[in-house]
Design a protein around this motif. Structure first.
Motif, PDB file in Angstrom:
ATOM      1  N   GLY A  76      -1.075  18.000   2.330  1.00 59.89           N
ATOM      2  CA  GLY A  76      -2.643  17.443   2.264  1.00 59.89           C
ATOM      3  C   GLY A  76      -2.966  15.650   1.665  1.00 59.89           C
ATOM      4  O   GLY A  76      -2.217  14.726   2.215  1.00 59.89           O
ATOM      5  N   CYS A  77      -4.320  15.954   1.869  1.00 58.86           N
ATOM      6  CA  CYS A  77      -4.577  14.646   1.259  1.00 58.86           C
ATOM      7  C   CYS A  77      -6.429  15.492   0.233  1.00 58.86           C
ATOM      8  O   CYS A  77      -7.100  15.923   0.122  1.00 58.86           O
ATOM      9  N   THR A 130      -2.165  18.627  -2.109  1.00 53.93           N
ATOM     10  CA  THR A 130      -0.895  19.288  -2.578  1.00 53.93           C
ATOM     11  C   THR A 130       0.055  19.184  -4.161  1.00 53.93           C
ATOM     12  O   THR A 130       0.359  18.918  -4.452  1.00 53.93           O
ATOM     13  N   ARG A 131       0.548  18.106  -2.732  1.00 54.61           N
ATOM     14  CA  ARG A 131       1.240  16.957  -3.443  1.00 54.61           C
ATOM     15  C   ARG A 131       1.818  15.561  -2.499  1.00 54.61           C
ATOM     16  O   ARG A 131       2.301  15.567  -1.517  1.00 54.61           O
ATOM     17  N   ASN A 132       2.483  14.724  -3.357  1.00 60.99           N
ATOM     18  CA  ASN A 132       3.326  13.219  -2.659  1.00 60.99           C
ATOM     19  C   ASN A 132       4.186  13.682  -2.188  1.00 60.99           C
ATOM     20  O   ASN A 132       4.850  14.489  -3.194  1.00 60.99           O
ATOM     21  N   LEU A 133       4.699  12.910  -1.247  1.00 64.75           N
ATOM     22  CA  LEU A 133       5.988  13.349  -0.651  1.00 64.75           C
ATOM     23  C   LEU A 133       7.285  12.097  -1.272  1.00 64.75           C
ATOM     24  O   LEU A 133       6.016  10.948  -1.618  1.00 64.75           O
ATOM     25  N   CYS A 183     -12.365  12.600   3.104  1.00 64.69           N
ATOM     26  CA  CYS A 183     -13.298  12.163   4.939  1.00 64.69           C
ATOM     27  C   CYS A 183     -13.487  13.607   5.005  1.00 64.69           C
ATOM     28  O   CYS A 183     -12.993  14.868   5.913  1.00 64.69           O
ATOM     29  N   ALA A 184     -15.096  13.815   5.832  1.00 66.39           N
ATOM     30  CA  ALA A 184     -15.523  14.952   6.236  1.00 66.39           C
ATOM     31  C   ALA A 184     -15.204  14.752   7.925  1.00 66.39           C
ATOM     32  O   ALA A 184     -15.039  16.485   8.224  1.00 66.39           O
ATOM     33  N   PHE A 185     -14.818  14.033   8.554  1.00 66.13           N
ATOM     34  CA  PHE A 185     -13.946  14.610  10.023  1.00 66.13           C
ATOM     35  C   PHE A 185     -12.599  14.401   9.456  1.00 66.13           C
ATOM     36  O   PHE A 185     -11.622  15.359  11.038  1.00 66.13           O
ATOM     37  N   CYS A 186     -12.059  14.541   8.502  1.00 72.97           N
ATOM     38  CA  CYS A 186     -10.275  14.762   8.911  1.00 72.97           C
ATOM     39  C   CYS A 186     -10.007  15.876   7.923  1.00 72.97           C
ATOM     40  O   CYS A 186     -10.024  16.357   6.664  1.00 72.97           O
ATOM     41  N   ALA A 187      -8.699  16.947   9.390  1.00 72.92           N
ATOM     42  CA  ALA A 187      -8.373  18.470   8.857  1.00 72.92           C
ATOM     43  C   ALA A 187      -7.789  18.307   7.383  1.00 72.92           C
ATOM     44  O   ALA A 187      -7.360  19.191   6.807  1.00 72.92           O
ATOM     45  N   SER A 188      -6.632  17.264   7.697  1.00 77.35           N
ATOM     46  CA  SER A 188      -6.349  16.984   6.878  1.00 77.35           C
ATOM     47  C   SER A 188      -6.519  17.069   5.031  1.00 77.35           C
ATOM     48  O   SER A 188      -5.752  17.505   4.559  1.00 77.35           O
ATOM     49  N   THR A 189      -7.181  16.987   5.239  1.00 77.03           N
ATOM     50  CA  THR A 189      -7.564  17.190   3.623  1.00 77.03           C
ATOM     51  C   THR A 189      -8.482  17.858   2.795  1.00 77.03           C
ATOM     52  O   THR A 189      -9.337  18.580   1.762  1.00 77.03           O
ATOM     53  N   LEU A 190      -8.954  19.081   3.943  1.00 76.55           N
ATOM     54  CA  LEU A 190      -9.318  19.976   3.941  1.00 76.55           C
ATOM     55  C   LEU A 190      -9.098  21.227   3.059  1.00 76.55           C
ATOM     56  O   LEU A 190     -10.269  21.472   1.774  1.00 76.55           O
TER      57      LEU A 190
END
Ligand code: SAH
Length: 350
Positions: A109-110, A125-128, A114-121
């Motif tokens: 996740g993230c 969750t956590r850092n890798l 950013c409004a256009f980015c699916a990763s951040t929805l």
């Protein structure tokens, strides 16, 4: 139950493995490091049982496993990786004439929003860990028939889910591990790090000596517009981001890439292109335009070809070097967190 806290062998440099195995003959550390770079499980390692037991109690042999692969018509492969704690991340393999690029994730996740980015929805969750980033590279290299010496991955882009500079310590550790001689040894010159513009971290990276290609997600030519699509813009103004980018260029000599996604009704008029050109005048950079991949949840769309062509032509007329990013893998659930999201959604529906 998967053990959340266990690191993997990929989290360690050759020297660190030697330290872990300091009570054994030194060639054992060499063997373990090679096996880690070959991405072998313990039962495939030709090593004495006591060493394997010692390592197995403490560390995972591999950090991520390939859970699913979606193969696109153009040779693109989208990967869903499973982490030891059950989380899922994604990567994209893109074959080119000059070599093969792997796009990897740096966080589950993230939190940049950013409004256009699916990763951040769903937020962060956590850092890798560095080992989980290296595991993405090594597992795909092996699946492509590569070895640490005869690599099937020549280029890496940190453009999967996550904000790399929000996970600075592990990302810089990863950059050291992946470029280490004797390992998979991918040159820093062939690695791009994309950031939404965390100014202090850009400067820190410039000073670190890890001279990767820096890619700045700008996406707007005024702070007002940028703030409507990127919350980070409230913290760092465009002028500060570009100052840090100039500093990066001065320190590393690496030309900076400016990412600009064309979003219908937001940032793609001729005036936007002219303002962008004014901002970048005299700065040795390259603008990489992307036509926005539609994100249903936010109802933000890309632009038609005519608008994109006019935007490009305006930049060119103003003397700004630019290209439109070729869209790859559209048939297999395209961009930026979309695959993981789709997959998790499908699993939940079953
Ligand atoms: N956190 C990093 C990496 C993000 S992904 C960053 O912000 O740069 C890499 C690029 O894809 C970024 O420029 C990001 O803004 C862009 N991007 C994200 N979602 C997109 C979408 N739906 N369409 C087009 N580009 C997108």
């Amino acid at each position: 139950m998967p053990d959340e806290k266990k690191l993997s062998l990929q989290d360690f440099s050759k020297e660190e493995i030697a330290e872990v195995l300091k009570d054994y003959p030194s060639f054992r550390a060499e063997q373990v490091y090679l096996a880690s770079m070959q991405y072998k499980e313990y039962d495939k390692m030709n090593l004495p049982k006591d060493i394997l037991a010692y390592l197995g109690e403490r560390y995972l042999a591999t950090s991520v496993s390939v859970h699913k692969v979606f193969e696109g018509k153009d040779g693109t492969e989208k990967y869903l990786f499973l982490l030891a704690d059950g989380n899922m991340i994604e990567g994209v393999f893109m074959p080119h004439d000059y070599g093969n690029t792997l796009c990897i994730s740096t966080q589950v996740g993230c939190r940049m929003g950013c409004a256009f980015c699916a990763s951040t929805l769903n937020g962060l969750t956590r850092n890798l860990t560095a080992g989980e980033m290296l595991g993405q590279v090594l597992s795909v290299n092996v699946r492509q028939g590569g070895t640490p010496k005869d690599r099937k991955i020549t280029n890496i882009v940190l453009m999967g889910s996550g904000e790399p500079l929000d996970n600075y310590a592990e990302v810089t550790k990863f950059l050291r591990l992946v470029s280490a001689e004797g390992g998979i040894h991918i040159s820093l010159r062939n690695i791009s790090l994309s950031t939404c513009g965390l100014v202090d971290r850009i400067r820190e990276l410039a000073d670190s000596g890890l001279a990767v290609t820096l890619t700045i997600s700008l996406h707007a030519s005024t702070d007002e517009i940028r703030e409507t699509i990127m919350p980070v813009a409230k913290k760092y103004k465009i002028a500060e981001v570009l100052d840090a980018s100039r500093y990066y260029f001065a320190k590393t000599g690496r030309r900076v890439v400016i990412e600009y996604s064309l979003i219908d009704g937001v940032n793609c008029k001729i005036g936007d292109a002219k303002r962008l050109a004014r901002l970048l005048k005299g700065f040795s950079c390259h603008v990489n335009l992307i036509n926005l991949n539609y994100v249903k949840e936010r109802n933000l769309k890309g632009v038609d070809k005519k608008v994109a062509d006019t935007f490009m032509a305006t930049l060119t007329e103003c003397g700004i070097s630019n290209t439109m990013r070729r869209s790859m893998g559209n048939d297999i659930g395209g961009a930026c967190g979309q695959l993981r999201k789709k997959f998790i959604g499908e699993e939940e529906n079953h």
